[in-house]
Write a protein that holds these residues in place. Structure first.
Motif, short mmCIF file in Angstrom:
data_model
loop_
_atom_site.label_atom_id
_atom_site.label_comp_id
_atom_site.label_asym_id
_atom_site.label_seq_id
_atom_site.Cartn_x
_atom_site.Cartn_y
_atom_site.Cartn_z
N ASP A 209 -48.30 -22.29 14.59
CA ASP A 209 -48.68 -21.35 15.64
C ASP A 209 -49.98 -21.78 16.30
O ASP A 209 -50.11 -21.75 17.54
CB ASP A 209 -48.82 -19.96 15.04
CG ASP A 209 -49.12 -18.91 16.09
OD1 ASP A 209 -48.34 -18.79 17.05
OD2 ASP A 209 -50.14 -18.20 15.97
N ALA A 210 -50.97 -22.20 15.51
CA ALA A 210 -52.24 -22.66 16.07
C ALA A 210 -52.05 -23.92 16.91
O ALA A 210 -52.65 -24.07 17.98
CB ALA A 210 -53.25 -22.92 14.94
N MET A 211 -51.19 -24.82 16.43
CA MET A 211 -50.93 -26.05 17.18
C MET A 211 -50.27 -25.74 18.52
O MET A 211 -50.63 -26.32 19.56
CB MET A 211 -50.02 -26.96 16.34
CG MET A 211 -49.91 -28.37 16.86
SD MET A 211 -51.46 -29.26 16.60
CE MET A 211 -51.01 -30.85 17.29
N GLU A 212 -49.32 -24.82 18.53
CA GLU A 212 -48.65 -24.46 19.78
C GLU A 212 -49.62 -23.81 20.76
O GLU A 212 -49.54 -24.05 21.97
CB GLU A 212 -47.49 -23.52 19.48
CG GLU A 212 -46.31 -24.19 18.77
CD GLU A 212 -45.22 -23.20 18.42
OE1 GLU A 212 -45.40 -22.00 18.73
OE2 GLU A 212 -44.20 -23.62 17.84
N LYS A 213 -50.54 -23.02 20.25
CA LYS A 213 -51.52 -22.39 21.13
C LYS A 213 -52.45 -23.42 21.75
O LYS A 213 -52.81 -23.31 22.93
CB LYS A 213 -52.33 -21.35 20.35
CG LYS A 213 -51.53 -20.10 20.00
CD LYS A 213 -52.38 -19.08 19.26
CE LYS A 213 -51.59 -17.82 18.94
NZ LYS A 213 -52.40 -16.83 18.18
N VAL A 214 -52.85 -24.41 20.97
CA VAL A 214 -53.71 -25.47 21.51
C VAL A 214 -52.99 -26.23 22.62
O VAL A 214 -53.55 -26.47 23.71
CB VAL A 214 -54.16 -26.43 20.39
CG1 VAL A 214 -54.86 -27.64 20.97
CG2 VAL A 214 -55.07 -25.72 19.41
N LEU A 215 -51.74 -26.60 22.37
CA LEU A 215 -50.99 -27.35 23.37
C LEU A 215 -50.70 -26.51 24.61
O LEU A 215 -50.71 -27.03 25.74
CB LEU A 215 -49.67 -27.85 22.75
CG LEU A 215 -49.83 -28.83 21.57
CD1 LEU A 215 -48.47 -29.21 21.02
CD2 LEU A 215 -50.59 -30.07 22.00
N ALA A 216 -50.45 -25.22 24.42
CA ALA A 216 -50.21 -24.35 25.57
C ALA A 216 -51.47 -24.24 26.44
O ALA A 216 -51.39 -24.25 27.68
CB ALA A 216 -49.77 -22.97 25.08
N LEU A 217 -52.64 -24.14 25.81
CA LEU A 217 -53.88 -24.11 26.57
C LEU A 217 -54.14 -25.43 27.29
O LEU A 217 -54.65 -25.45 28.41
CB LEU A 217 -55.04 -23.78 25.64
CG LEU A 217 -55.25 -22.30 25.31
CD1 LEU A 217 -56.27 -22.14 24.19
CD2 LEU A 217 -55.70 -21.54 26.53
N ASP A 218 -53.80 -26.54 26.63
CA ASP A 218 -53.96 -27.85 27.28
C ASP A 218 -53.09 -27.95 28.52
O ASP A 218 -53.49 -28.53 29.54
CB ASP A 218 -53.61 -28.97 26.29
CG ASP A 218 -54.68 -29.17 25.24
OD1 ASP A 218 -55.82 -28.72 25.48
OD2 ASP A 218 -54.38 -29.75 24.18
N ARG A 219 -51.87 -27.41 28.44
CA ARG A 219 -50.99 -27.45 29.61
C ARG A 219 -51.47 -26.50 30.71
O ARG A 219 -51.36 -26.81 31.90
CB ARG A 219 -49.56 -27.08 29.21
CG ARG A 219 -48.85 -28.12 28.37
CD ARG A 219 -47.37 -27.79 28.25
NE ARG A 219 -47.16 -26.51 27.59
CZ ARG A 219 -46.97 -26.38 26.28
NH1 ARG A 219 -47.00 -27.45 25.50
NH2 ARG A 219 -46.77 -25.19 25.74
N ALA A 220 -52.01 -25.36 30.32
CA ALA A 220 -52.43 -24.37 31.32
C ALA A 220 -53.71 -24.79 32.03
O ALA A 220 -53.88 -24.50 33.22
CB ALA A 220 -52.62 -23.01 30.64
N TYR A 221 -54.61 -25.46 31.31
CA TYR A 221 -55.90 -25.84 31.90
C TYR A 221 -56.16 -27.33 31.61
O TYR A 221 -56.97 -27.66 30.73
CB TYR A 221 -57.02 -24.97 31.32
CG TYR A 221 -56.84 -23.51 31.60
CD1 TYR A 221 -57.06 -22.99 32.87
CD2 TYR A 221 -56.42 -22.64 30.59
CE1 TYR A 221 -56.89 -21.64 33.13
CE2 TYR A 221 -56.24 -21.29 30.86
CZ TYR A 221 -56.48 -20.80 32.13
OH TYR A 221 -56.30 -19.47 32.39
N PRO A 222 -55.50 -28.22 32.33
CA PRO A 222 -55.69 -29.66 32.07
C PRO A 222 -57.07 -30.12 32.51
O PRO A 222 -57.65 -29.63 33.48
CB PRO A 222 -54.59 -30.30 32.92
CG PRO A 222 -54.33 -29.32 34.01
CD PRO A 222 -54.54 -27.96 33.41
#
Length: 422
Positions: A209-222
């Motif tokens: 879950d933490a990994m998915e949140k990190v990747l989702a934030l990376d995609r949202a704010y590159p």
């Protein structure tokens, strides 16, 4: 003393049972047993604490070896994956902390870009307009450097046009708001991971879950500008999404977990309020900010381009008056437009509206995911979840319930917004 007497008798027994060929050895052993020095009880007590401490230390080492064996998988009571899970969470936590600093530093850098580029472009534009005005004023003066002023003004206008096109493309003020939001959300995720490590026993699901949140934030704010930069002038304004999609499961109901029929109905009404009032309002404001930003982004380079054309035709007999107007007024108006767009940070305002709409969309999906979960035990605790929603909307529990009640009575005609924070 009893132990010493036993040792002496044991040595005498060995001596009596040995073969005749070892008489010399028997004599030595017998004499040793006879002349063994006597140790008082007081002297023996000196060694007793050391012996007891050594025995207790050996027992503790033996106990520790039973608790943490070299091969942990041989003990069914030990979970060897727990250390691995903690190590993974700490790695993710380190990466999140690094991203906080990265977004913070890059946000400061891009804020400097916005200030410096705006100052430079306005200075260049006003300098070009001043040169054009001087050139138009000395057209009748013999020997005046008319051509030099014309060329300099045209060159400055062209430089300002190119710089302004690039600035309008990347929208530094909007980039600053993106990095600011990313830093805030990564800090929130960092605190969430630290809390999970401190007060609970993390599982592999928490790591994923933490990994998915990190990747989702990376995609949202590159962070990069080339290739993956967010579209600054999208065809349609949509809320920002910085959270991973949560799969919904369907299982049988087993307990209440702080939920009730009234609370579920309250949350459904809150979803309606957020949908028809808060999120739609920020999407509408975002569309207005986007249209204004598009108009200003086109007007700025257009005016500097017209100023360059006017400067090039200064002192031309048929076009002298129009060239003077374009050369001077074009630069002045372009400076005003640039100041409104980038000094007023219209791109940042658009990103702020888009982010706010995304916040309300995230709240909607969070409430819906809990309501769709039929297994009430797998939901967040109802009382805690209601308090979290109230805090996120800046309301007390009674105010939140009043908003839900008003929505149930008026439907889509409700006038009050769900959030009191922004």
């Amino acid at each position: 003393m009893a132990a010493i007497n036993q040792a002496s008798s044991f040595m005498r027994t060995k001596t009596s049972t040995s073969s005749p060929s070892s008489s010399s050895h028997r004599l030595i052993i017998t004499r040793a047993s006879i002349h063994l020095p006597k140790i008082s009880t007081a002297n023996l007590d000196i060694f007793t604490p050391n012996l007891a401490s050594n025995i207790s230390m050996v027992q503790e080492m033996h106990k520790f070896s039973r608790i943490t064996p070299k091969n942990p998988t041989s003990n069914p009571n030990v979970h060897p994956d727990h250390e691995v899970i903690l190590e993974k969470l700490y790695l993710i936590l380190e990466a999140v902390s690094d991203r906080v600093e990265m977004h913070k530093n890059i946000g400061e850098q891009r804020n400097n870009w916005n200030s410096l580029l705006l100052t430079c472009i306005n200075t260049i534009t006003l300098s070009a307009a001043t040169m054009a005005g001087i050139a138009s004023a000395i057209t009748s003066v013999p020997g005046a450097p008319l051509e030099t002023l014309k060329l300099s003004s045209s060159f400055l206008y062209l430089a300002a046009t190119g710089m302004l096109v690039i600035m309008n493309k990347i929208q530094p003020s909007q980039l600053v708001e993106e990095q600011r939001n990313a830093a805030r959300l990564f800090k929130q995720l960092e605190s969430e991971i630290k809390t999970k490590i401190a007060i609970s026993k993390p599982t592999l699901s928490d790591v994923n879950d933490a990994m998915e949140k990190v990747l989702a934030l990376d995609r949202a704010y590159p962070l990069p500008l080339l290739g993956v930069m967010l579209e600054k002038f999208p065809a349609k304004v949509e809320p920002a999404v910085w959270w991973p999609e949560k799969p919904t499961t369907s299982k049988r109901r087993n307990d209440k977990n702080g939920w009730s029929v009234d609370l579920e109905e309250e949350m459904r009404e809150i979803i309606k309020v957020l949908e028809v009032k808060d999120k739609d309002d920020y999407v509408r404001l975002g569309e207005k900010a986007l249209k204004l930003n598009k108009g200003l982004a086109v007007a700025g380079p257009l005016l500097t381009g017209l100023g360059a054309i006017g400067s090039a035709f200064l002192a031309s007999a048929p076009h002298s008056s129009w060239a003077m107007v374009l050369g001077v007024m074009g630069g002045a108006m372009a400076s005003v437009v640039n100041t409104i767009q980038h000094g007023g940070q219209v791109g940042m305002v658009f990103e702020m509206y888009r982010s706010n709409a995304g916040f309300f969309k995230m709240m909607q999906e969070s409430i819906e995911s809990n309501l769709k979960e039929r297994d009430v035990g797998r939901r967040e605790n109802g009382e805690v979840f209601e308090m979290k929603v109230a805090l996120q909307l800046g309301r007390s529990l009674s105010e939140l319930r009043d908003v839900a009640a008003s929505s149930s009575r008026k439907g889509k005609d409700v006038e009050e917004f769900g959030s009191k924070l922004f």
